[in-house]
Design a protein around this motif. Structure first.
Motif, mmCIF file in Angstrom:
data_model
loop_
_atom_site.group_PDB
_atom_site.id
_atom_site.type_symbol
_atom_site.label_atom_id
_atom_site.label_comp_id
_atom_site.label_asym_id
_atom_site.label_seq_id
_atom_site.Cartn_x
_atom_site.Cartn_y
_atom_site.Cartn_z
ATOM 1 N N SER A 242 -0.050 1.066 -5.765
ATOM 2 C CA SER A 242 0.759 -0.141 -5.851
ATOM 3 C C SER A 242 1.438 -0.265 -7.208
ATOM 4 C CB SER A 242 -0.119 -1.371 -5.609
ATOM 5 O OG SER A 242 0.635 -2.533 -5.626
ATOM 6 N N HIS B 40 -5.079 -5.875 0.973
ATOM 7 C CA HIS B 40 -4.448 -5.336 -0.234
ATOM 8 C C HIS B 40 -5.142 -4.061 -0.717
ATOM 9 C CE1 HIS B 40 -1.447 -8.386 -0.955
ATOM 10 N NE2 HIS B 40 -2.346 -9.338 -0.762
ATOM 11 N N THR C 268 -5.358 -0.864 -0.038
ATOM 12 C CA THR C 268 -4.668 0.106 0.807
ATOM 13 C C THR C 268 -5.311 1.485 0.775
ATOM 14 O OG1 THR C 268 -3.111 0.584 -0.991
ATOM 15 C CG2 THR C 268 -2.466 -1.110 0.604
ATOM 16 N N LEU D 87 0.812 1.222 6.473
ATOM 17 C CA LEU D 87 1.109 0.693 5.146
ATOM 18 C C LEU D 87 2.395 -0.140 5.174
ATOM 19 C CD1 LEU D 87 0.389 3.854 2.963
ATOM 20 C CD2 LEU D 87 -1.075 1.832 3.205
ATOM 21 N N PRO E 182 2.248 1.093 -1.902
ATOM 22 C CA PRO E 182 2.193 0.127 -0.798
ATOM 23 C C PRO E 182 1.654 -1.222 -1.262
ATOM 24 C CG PRO E 182 0.287 1.558 -0.694
ATOM 25 C CD PRO E 182 1.124 2.066 -1.838
ATOM 26 N N LEU F 40 0.251 -3.620 1.458
ATOM 27 C CA LEU F 40 -0.792 -3.994 2.421
ATOM 28 C C LEU F 40 -1.054 -2.845 3.386
ATOM 29 C CD1 LEU F 40 0.489 -7.539 3.483
ATOM 30 C CD2 LEU F 40 -1.562 -7.113 2.128
ATOM 31 N N THR F 41 -2.240 -2.861 3.946
ATOM 32 C CA THR F 41 -2.548 -2.030 5.095
ATOM 33 C C THR F 41 -2.937 -2.950 6.246
ATOM 34 O OG1 THR F 41 -3.821 -0.130 5.884
ATOM 35 C CG2 THR F 41 -4.995 -1.731 4.511
#
Length: 264
Positions: free
Chosen positions: A2, A116, A118, A185, A210, A212-213
């Protein structure tokens, strides 16, 4: 990894409450309150942010602590607590490195904050930290979402607007995102505009890639069982009705066993 410029600090934390407006009628509020009443106290609000649920519950006499990765969000929470005459125990820590001074009967992770994480290794570490911070038989409840990619989401959309009380400046938040579906993602960008006398006088953009997952109900349940939680179940969209893999908003729940393996 991130992008470090999206960390819920600075103006994101400063205008978090203003832009979201009145959240008192959100369905998550009575749901998690009932979960804590059933699971027992003390409770822990993971990713408590500026205290949307935490301070409300404290005002009702609930014994609850809060933790968040953002020092700025915790600062706002402390200021709000002081104005309300409350003295919460608040900590600045990442959930995958949670190390708090006591155990809890109930841990809640609202607002899909677990997503969050990920990196799957970080997700597993966080579940381990939740496990060791629960009393035997303690309850964990985490809200989840399944994201449905939409090509139109790649275009900027104004999603929130509010007037800053101190000077009448209009603050607008714009949002766009893209998806890596095979890897589950979401990549995101937020743009904050400050408008005075009809003109944009300041712009700030934040990105995370990324960001979020996501998990289906069965995938989230499998992850909890892998972490040696028991009594795993899922509720649909802040109700107490069973969730299925068709649900895009659900809460996954599980307990630490009464008799448990002692992690080092």
């Amino acid at each position: 990894m991130s992008d470090p410029n999206y960390d819920y600090s600075g103006i994101i934390a400063e205008y978090w409450d203003l832009l979201r407006g009145d959240t008192s009628q959100w369905s998550s509020r009575p749901y998690f309150l009932k979960i804590i009443q059933q699971g027992g106290q003390p409770a822990l609000d993971v990713a408590c942010g500026t205290g949307r649920l935490l301070l409300d519950y404290m005002a009702e006499g609930i014994e609850i602590d809060g933790v968040d990765i953002s020092a700025d969000m915790i600062t706002v929470c402390r200021e709000k607590a002081e104005r309300a005459g409350l003295e919460p125990n608040l900590y600045v820590q990442a959930m995958q490195r949670l190390d708090l001074p006591r155990l809890y009967r109930t841990i809640i992770v609202p607002s899909s904050s677990f997503l969050h994480l990920t990196d799957i290794d970080d997700a597993r570490k966080a579940l381990l930290r939740f496990y060791v911070h629960l009393m035997p038989g303690g309850l964990l409840a985490m809200s989840m979402k399944v994201f449905e990619p939409d090509p139109s989401a790649e275009e900027w959309e104004m999603v929130e607007e509010a007037t800053r009380p101190s000077d009448g400046v209009t603050i607008r938040r714009w949002f766009r995102c893209s998806y890596d579906v095979p890897n589950r993602l979401q990549h995101t960008e937020d743009r904050y505009e400050f408008i005075k006398n009809g003109k944009v006088v300041q712009t700030e953009t934040f990105s995370a890639s990324p960001f979020l997952t996501w998990y289906t109900t069965s995938q989230a349940s499998d992850l909890l069982e892998e972490a040696e939680f028991v009594d795993v179940q899922a509720h649909s969209d802040f109700t107490f009705e069973p969730a299925t893999d068709e649900d895009t908003s659900f809460i996954v729940l599980a307990r630490r066993p009464e008799m448990f393996q002692q992690y080092e």
